[in-house]
Scaffold this active site. Sequence first.
Site, PDB file in Angstrom:
ATOM      1  N   HIS A  85       0.823  -1.209   0.000  1.00 32.69           N
ATOM      2  CA  HIS A  85       0.000   0.000   0.000  1.00 32.69           C
ATOM      3  C   HIS A  85       0.864   1.269   0.000  1.00 32.69           C
ATOM      4  CE1 HIS A  85      -3.156  -2.885   1.505  1.00 32.69           C
ATOM      5  NE2 HIS A  85      -3.707  -2.336   0.445  1.00 32.69           N
ATOM      6  N   CYS A 108     -14.310  -7.155   2.905  1.00 34.02           N
ATOM      7  CA  CYS A 108     -13.295  -7.145   1.855  1.00 34.02           C
ATOM      8  C   CYS A 108     -11.941  -7.399   2.502  1.00 34.02           C
ATOM      9  CB  CYS A 108     -13.300  -5.833   1.100  1.00 34.02           C
ATOM     10  SG  CYS A 108     -13.123  -4.391   2.145  1.00 34.02           S
ATOM     11  N   GLU A 162      -5.516  -2.347  -6.618  1.00 31.92           N
ATOM     12  CA  GLU A 162      -5.991  -3.719  -6.464  1.00 31.92           C
ATOM     13  C   GLU A 162      -6.672  -4.247  -7.715  1.00 31.92           C
ATOM     14  OE1 GLU A 162      -6.702  -3.895  -1.687  1.00 31.92           O
ATOM     15  OE2 GLU A 162      -8.470  -3.570  -2.923  1.00 31.92           O
ATOM     16  N   HIS A 192      -2.060  -5.617  -6.446  1.00 32.40           N
ATOM     17  CA  HIS A 192      -2.190  -6.875  -5.716  1.00 32.40           C
ATOM     18  C   HIS A 192      -3.639  -7.358  -5.753  1.00 32.40           C
ATOM     19  CE1 HIS A 192      -2.807  -3.636  -2.758  1.00 32.40           C
ATOM     20  NE2 HIS A 192      -3.650  -4.461  -2.148  1.00 32.40           N
TER      21      HIS A 192
END
Length: 175
Positions: free
Chosen positions: A25, A66, A113, A31
């Site tokens: 991050h 999530c 993401e 990712h």
Amino acid sequence: MEEEKVILVNELDEQIGLMPKLEAHQKAILHRAFSVFILNDKNEIMLQQRAQHKYHSPLLWTNTCCSHQREGETNIQAGGRRLFEEMGFETEIKELFHFIYKAPFDNGLTEHELDHVMVGYYNDDPHINPDEVHDWKWMKIEEVKNDMLIHPESYTVWFKIIFDEFYHFLEEHTI
């Protein structure tokens, strides 16, 4: 305890490595991730309000749960695991679609993401994990859409993207 690692992927969702979650991050590295949406028989979505201590998007409303897949875990296994860890229940889920997004945050971190979006059905109350979830509620899909227009600052970036770009998928997947 060793820091959780995320699965680094290319744009075809092929694994190219692992990296500690915070580092991914900080560096905005693409990712794998997932977002689970739980609907009930009234066509409402179970929303969660993220815990206050989360390092990004604290206290914002978002989809039911999530997170990130672990190495060797399928998307469905990861979604089911995290649904139980955060919301305290199990139900069958299925994958609808995936998309890539990149969103910087005020704290210097960036979400980049490849997000797998899944849906499941459940009609009872969850048993939330207070370490992960501050609050929860059921909302009709149309109410969520309208509230996002009035209070966009109350929702996570990825949740708003899913609603803006993929709203029809949620409407079509009703009981």
